[in-house]
Design an enzyme around this catalytic site. Structure first.
Site, PDB file in Angstrom:
ATOM      1  N   LEU A 153     -13.153 -30.060 -26.974  1.00 52.72           N
ATOM      2  CA  LEU A 153     -13.437 -28.942 -27.886  1.00 52.72           C
ATOM      3  C   LEU A 153     -13.865 -29.504 -29.240  1.00 52.72           C
ATOM      4  O   LEU A 153     -13.202 -30.389 -29.786  1.00 52.72           O
ATOM      5  CB  LEU A 153     -12.167 -28.089 -28.064  1.00 52.72           C
ATOM      6  CG  LEU A 153     -12.243 -26.945 -29.081  1.00 52.72           C
ATOM      7  CD1 LEU A 153     -13.116 -25.798 -28.546  1.00 52.72           C
ATOM      8  CD2 LEU A 153     -10.849 -26.408 -29.407  1.00 52.72           C
ATOM      9  N   ASP A 189      -8.500 -13.745 -41.326  1.00 49.65           N
ATOM     10  CA  ASP A 189      -8.186 -12.932 -42.512  1.00 49.65           C
ATOM     11  C   ASP A 189      -6.904 -12.127 -42.304  1.00 49.65           C
ATOM     12  O   ASP A 189      -6.563 -11.772 -41.168  1.00 49.65           O
ATOM     13  CB  ASP A 189      -9.377 -11.993 -42.789  1.00 49.65           C
ATOM     14  CG  ASP A 189      -9.362 -11.450 -44.207  1.00 49.65           C
ATOM     15  OD1 ASP A 189      -8.599 -11.969 -45.049  1.00 49.65           O
ATOM     16  OD2 ASP A 189     -10.122 -10.503 -44.473  1.00 49.65           O
ATOM     17  N   HIS A 201       0.104 -17.545 -45.378  1.00 52.05           N
ATOM     18  CA  HIS A 201      -0.795 -18.661 -45.036  1.00 52.05           C
ATOM     19  C   HIS A 201      -0.081 -19.655 -44.119  1.00 52.05           C
ATOM     20  O   HIS A 201      -0.653 -20.167 -43.170  1.00 52.05           O
ATOM     21  CB  HIS A 201      -1.266 -19.374 -46.309  1.00 52.05           C
ATOM     22  CG  HIS A 201      -2.086 -18.493 -47.217  1.00 52.05           C
ATOM     23  ND1 HIS A 201      -3.100 -17.689 -46.758  1.00 52.05           N
ATOM     24  CD2 HIS A 201      -2.031 -18.292 -48.566  1.00 52.05           C
ATOM     25  CE1 HIS A 201      -3.646 -17.038 -47.769  1.00 52.05           C
ATOM     26  NE2 HIS A 201      -3.009 -17.379 -48.884  1.00 52.05           N
TER      27      HIS A 201
HETATM   28  C1  IPE Z   1     -12.841 -14.685 -46.066  1.00 53.25           C
HETATM   29  O1  IPE Z   1     -11.708 -13.947 -46.357  1.00 53.25           O
HETATM   30  C2  IPE Z   1     -12.567 -16.144 -46.245  1.00 53.25           C
HETATM   31  C3  IPE Z   1     -11.640 -16.736 -45.287  1.00 53.25           C
HETATM   32  C4  IPE Z   1     -11.102 -16.142 -44.278  1.00 53.25           C
HETATM   33  C5  IPE Z   1     -11.351 -18.112 -45.500  1.00 53.25           C
HETATM   34  P1  IPE Z   1     -11.489 -13.290 -47.802  1.00 53.25           P
HETATM   35  O2  IPE Z   1     -10.218 -12.558 -47.747  1.00 53.25           O
HETATM   36  O3  IPE Z   1     -11.636 -14.319 -48.855  1.00 53.25           O
HETATM   37  O4  IPE Z   1     -12.734 -12.307 -47.894  1.00 53.25           O
HETATM   38  P2  IPE Z   1     -12.932 -10.965 -48.712  1.00 53.25           P
HETATM   39  O5  IPE Z   1     -12.609 -11.270 -50.134  1.00 53.25           O
HETATM   40  O6  IPE Z   1     -12.015  -9.954 -48.121  1.00 53.25           O
HETATM   41  O7  IPE Z   1     -14.368 -10.604 -48.485  1.00 53.25           O
HETATM   42  C1  IPE Z   2      -7.065 -15.235 -45.195  1.00 58.50           C
HETATM   43  O1  IPE Z   2      -6.075 -14.364 -45.591  1.00 58.50           O
HETATM   44  C2  IPE Z   2      -6.864 -16.638 -45.697  1.00 58.50           C
HETATM   45  C3  IPE Z   2      -7.793 -17.018 -46.771  1.00 58.50           C
HETATM   46  C4  IPE Z   2      -8.778 -16.300 -47.210  1.00 58.50           C
HETATM   47  C5  IPE Z   2      -7.590 -18.315 -47.381  1.00 58.50           C
HETATM   48  P1  IPE Z   2      -6.104 -13.653 -47.012  1.00 58.50           P
HETATM   49  O2  IPE Z   2      -5.386 -14.519 -47.980  1.00 58.50           O
HETATM   50  O3  IPE Z   2      -7.481 -13.291 -47.408  1.00 58.50           O
HETATM   51  O4  IPE Z   2      -5.244 -12.350 -46.710  1.00 58.50           O
HETATM   52  P2  IPE Z   2      -5.532 -10.864 -47.197  1.00 58.50           P
HETATM   53  O5  IPE Z   2      -6.939 -10.541 -46.849  1.00 58.50           O
HETATM   54  O6  IPE Z   2      -5.314 -10.849 -48.680  1.00 58.50           O
HETATM   55  O7  IPE Z   2      -4.551 -10.039 -46.454  1.00 58.50           O
HETATM   56 MG    MG Z   3      -8.618 -11.664 -47.079  1.00 57.21          MG
END
Ligand code: IPE
Ligand code: IPE
Ligand code: MG
Length: 257
Positions: free
Chosen positions: A146, A35, A52
């Site tokens: 792995l 995240d 990303h």
């Molecule tokens: C969780 O992250 C999903 C992934 C890392 C793929 P999100 O950014 O979607 O989760 P929330 O919305 O903060 O709970």
């Molecule tokens: C995690 O990073 C990747 C996915 C959930 C696909 P985020 O896109 O949720 O990044 P933040 O949480 O908005 O910083």
């Molecule tokens: Mg996120």
């Protein structure tokens, strides 16, 4: 005059890896909620897909770190069922990155002995993304160093509902009795059947929630919240997490001897 102490030298990845090996108890299975890509991009005044893309480098670093440390399974949460609700442009950028990641990494993953499995509601993927997923699973099937589980279009509750349906189908068909429904039968119908539960669950970017990831499997995982945003997470941060895990006292409801 007091002599000033030299500033402590930060430990290198090699030092941390040596300490992990001395301790010996490496988590067999690490799960990661990757995240913070969006915030990483925002800090740089860049659009979210830039974050990303940078996150892909962290995936490579963590896979290599797991291989070096002797972790047997790595589960990465890449795209949740709820993430489909993001703007169309972000969703399509993520899907293209998935295809690109597979195209770029598949042969190296195979050479490194990584066996890739992709789990989730894959029927929602675009045809090229679904084809890329099929290809990488087929090409890496023989990997024995792995196991890399990629969770895409995945939701923990949906996985549990799917398992319940599979049990019901087997009962209806007479292959299973209601009394035969126990934890083992349930577990066999999860995406992760045959894979041990995660010992360590890491979430980056400081968020303290599961966001619907592996609800059944993390029942006794050690939780490690890192404030590092995913694109900055690498071998060093992974080794710190493993060392932290090695200091934990896992009791599983019992008392320490
Ligand atoms: C969780 O992250 C999903 C992934 C890392 C793929 P999100 O950014 O979607 O989760 P929330 O919305 O903060 O709970
Ligand atoms: C995690 O990073 C990747 C996915 C959930 C696909 P985020 O896109 O949720 O990044 P933040 O949480 O908005 O910083
Ligand atoms: Mg996120």
């Amino acid at each position: 005059m007091c002599p000033t102490l030299p500033a402590p030298v930060p430990e290198s990845e090699t030092d941390l890896l040596a300490r992990i090996r001395v301790h010996g108890a490496v988590p067999r299975h690490i799960a990661i909620i990757m995240d913070g890509n969006g915030r990483w991009a925002r800090e740089r005044h860049m659009p979210r897909p830039f974050g990303h893309r940078s996150g892909m480098k962290a995936v490579r670093a963590v896979v290599e770190g797991c291989l070096d440390a002797g972790v047997e399974w790595l589960s990465l949460f890449a795209f949740s069922q709820e993430n489909w609700q993001r703007p169309e442009t972000e969703v399509s950028a993520l899907m293209s990155l998935l295809e690109e990641y597979i195209a770029r990494e598949a042969s190296e993953l195979r050479e490194q002995g990584v066996r890739v499995r992709v789990h989730g509601d894959l029927g929602r993927l675009s045809a090229p993304a679904a084809a890329a997923v099929e290809r990488v699973m087929r090409d890496t099937e023989g990997g024995d160093k792995l196991g890399l589980n990629l969770f895409i279009s995945y939701g923990g509750r949906a996985e549990l509902v799917r398992a319940a349906r599979l049990l019901a189908i087997d009962v209806q068909a007479g292959r299973l009795t209601v009394d035969g429904i126990d934890e083992a039968a349930f577990r066999e119908r999860l995406f992760t059947a045959g894979c041990p539960d995660p010992d360590l669950l890491i979430r980056t970017s400081g968020e303290q929630r599961l966001s619907n990831f592996l609800l059944w499997q993390v029942a006794y995982a050690e939780l490690y919240i890192s404030s590092v945003l995913w694109p900055d997470f690498g071998r060093l941060a992974l080794f710190e997490a493993i060392l932290d895990f090695q200091r934990r006292d896992r009791r599983f409801g019992r008392v320490t001897a």
